[in-house]
Design an enzyme around this catalytic site. Structure first.
Site, PDB file in Angstrom:
ATOM      1  N   CYS A   1      19.228  16.716  60.769  1.00 51.00           N
ATOM      2  CA  CYS A   1      18.128  17.496  61.322  1.00 51.00           C
ATOM      3  C   CYS A   1      17.254  16.612  62.187  1.00 51.00           C
ATOM      4  O   CYS A   1      16.881  15.519  61.769  1.00 51.00           O
ATOM      5  CB  CYS A   1      17.258  18.061  60.203  1.00 51.00           C
ATOM      6  SG  CYS A   1      18.182  18.959  58.970  1.00 51.00           S
TER       7      CYS A   1
ATOM      8  N   CYS B   1      16.850  28.327  59.655  1.00 53.41           N
ATOM      9  CA  CYS B   1      16.268  27.584  58.543  1.00 53.41           C
ATOM     10  C   CYS B   1      14.772  27.871  58.585  1.00 53.41           C
ATOM     11  O   CYS B   1      14.094  27.504  59.546  1.00 53.41           O
ATOM     12  CB  CYS B   1      16.547  26.090  58.726  1.00 53.41           C
ATOM     13  SG  CYS B   1      15.666  25.036  57.557  1.00 53.41           S
TER      14      CYS B   1
ATOM     15  N   CYS C   1      -2.106  22.427  63.380  1.00 53.14           N
ATOM     16  CA  CYS C   1      -1.640  22.721  62.015  1.00 53.14           C
ATOM     17  C   CYS C   1      -2.332  21.773  61.030  1.00 53.14           C
ATOM     18  O   CYS C   1      -2.200  20.546  61.140  1.00 53.14           O
ATOM     19  CB  CYS C   1      -0.123  22.582  61.943  1.00 53.14           C
ATOM     20  SG  CYS C   1       0.714  23.465  63.289  1.00 53.14           S
TER      21      CYS C   1
HETATM   22 FE1  SF4 Z   1       2.155  21.920  64.112  1.00 56.03          FE
HETATM   23 FE2  SF4 Z   1       4.739  21.156  64.447  1.00 56.03          FE
HETATM   24 FE3  SF4 Z   1       2.806  20.201  66.050  1.00 56.03          FE
HETATM   25 FE4  SF4 Z   1       2.867  19.423  63.496  1.00 56.03          FE
HETATM   26  S1  SF4 Z   1       4.409  19.000  65.035  1.00 56.03           S
HETATM   27  S2  SF4 Z   1       1.040  20.026  64.683  1.00 56.03           S
HETATM   28  S3  SF4 Z   1       3.639  21.299  62.507  1.00 56.03           S
HETATM   29  S4  SF4 Z   1       3.453  22.345  65.874  1.00 56.03           S
END
Ligand code: SF4
Ligand code: SAM
Ligand code: DTB
Length: 317
Positions: free
Chosen positions: A101, A192, A62
């Site tokens: 959370c 969410c 990501c």
């Molecule tokens: Fe992607 Fe979540 Fe991993 Fe970050 S923690 S790289 S947002 S999958």
């Protein structure tokens, strides 16, 4: 026709969302605030605390994320033990949070890790807090296990439009994410689900993302709108910032498209002025992350937030 009629009467398609986005700024704010007041008390705000229970080393790519092992590595921390998590939760409760959370940097949890998270969920819940976790992709049996542990919410964002998704993330697809959301819904955990703005997307992408969120059936109970926190060493470190009024518009359209959902002004508040946050609350944001740290990045300190809410006569839930 009122906005709520629009919502109950016909699908919210991209054309509808685009029409809202293109309204004159103050007309949009007026409609969004009116819709907000019809579904929520006007002066209330929900506060969630956030704790990273497993940090960094994630296999996914990501483009925005400090925790991907593929980018210039950030701090790594293995899964915290239940006692440590409960200690943080008790502190958050004492500070006034109503929801706790827990986030883990996984593509998907292994069953043995999921079992430990389920234990932590049950322990946090027994303190009288609402619980939320975000652990990556889940299988249906894993969702069932979390439901049994008493989990209230699962956070799993669509993050951006279907059109932009592949430019930000290549190691999983939006369909993978939608499948997890279905598994979570199926067992009766509240959803969410939101996204990020400021990842080089166009307004058309923001329209498409909000139409996608509004089309989830039922709509997510909670919708985090994150403003990208540019993280040095990630592919999006130099993404051009979004016009602050475009953020306000995005919140306002989210309020119109998802009239009954909590809209959370999530990541990025440290980079926003008090005045900009006030406009976002007027536009329909009624939830925030409370506490000095998000997962790896900073958040306004509690004293500053307490003062801001008091100055705006907003009462914490
Ligand atoms: Fe992607 Fe979540 Fe991993 Fe970050 S923690 S790289 S947002 S999958
Ligand atoms: N690994 C899990 C997942 O991807 O769902 C959970 C953790 S992940 C960090 C949770 C969400 O945080 C992401 O979906 C994204 O919306 C948000 N996020 C992560 N890094 C961010 C950043 N730098 N700026 C804004 N939002 C961010
Ligand atoms: C969400 O939408 N925002 C939160 C939560 N879900 C887990 C996370 C924000 C992370 C911001 C970047 C960081 O702290 O690394």
């Amino acid at each position: 026709m009122t906005n709520s009629d629009t919502v109950s009467g016909r699908r919210i398609d991209k054309a509808q969302v685009r029409e809202w986005f293109e309204l004159p700024f103050f007309e949009l704010l007026h409609r969004a605030h009116d819709t907000h007041r019809r579904h929520f008390p006007g002066q209330r705000i929900q506060r969630s605390a956030l704790l990273s229970i497993k940090t960094g080393g994630c296999s996914e790519d990501c483009g925005y994320c400090a925790q991907s092992a593929r980018h210039h590595a950030h701090a790594r921390e293995p899964l915290l033990d239940t006692q440590t998590i409960v200690r943080h939760a008790a502190q958050a409760k004492a500070a006034g949070a109503t929801r706790f959370c827990m986030g883990a940097a996984w593509r998907a949890p292994k069953d043995k890790d999921l079992e430990r998270v389920a234990e932590a969920v049950a322990a946090v819940k027994s303190l009288g807090l609402e619980t939320c976790v975000t652990l990556g992709m889940l299988s249906p049996p894993q969702a069932t296990r979390l439901k049994e542990a008493g989990l209230d919410y699962y956070n799993h964002n669509v993050d951006t439009s279907p059109e932009h998704y592949g430019k930000v993330i290549t190691t999983h697809t939006l369909s993978d994410r939608l499948r997890t959301l279905e598994a979570v819904r199926e067992v009766g955990i509240k959803v969410c689900c939101g996204g990020i703005i400021g990842m080089g997307e166009t307004r058309e992408d923001r329209i498409s993302m909000l139409a996608l969120l509004a089309g989830l059936d039922p709509q997510p109970e909670s919708v985090p709108i994150n403003q990208l926190i540019p993280i040095p060493g990630t592919p999006l470190a130099d993404a051009p910032p979004v016009d602050p009024f475009e953020l306000v518009r995005t919140i306002a359209v989210a309020r119109l498209a998802l009239p009954r959902s909590y809209v959370r002004l999530s990541a990025g508040r440290s980079q926003m002025s008090d005045e900009l946050q006030a406009l976002c609350f007027y536009a329909g944001a009624n939830s925030l992350f409370y506490g000095e740290k998000l997962l790896t990045a900073g958040n306004p300190d509690v004293a500053h937030d307490d003062e801001l809410l008091a100055r705006l006569d907003l009462q914490p839930e």
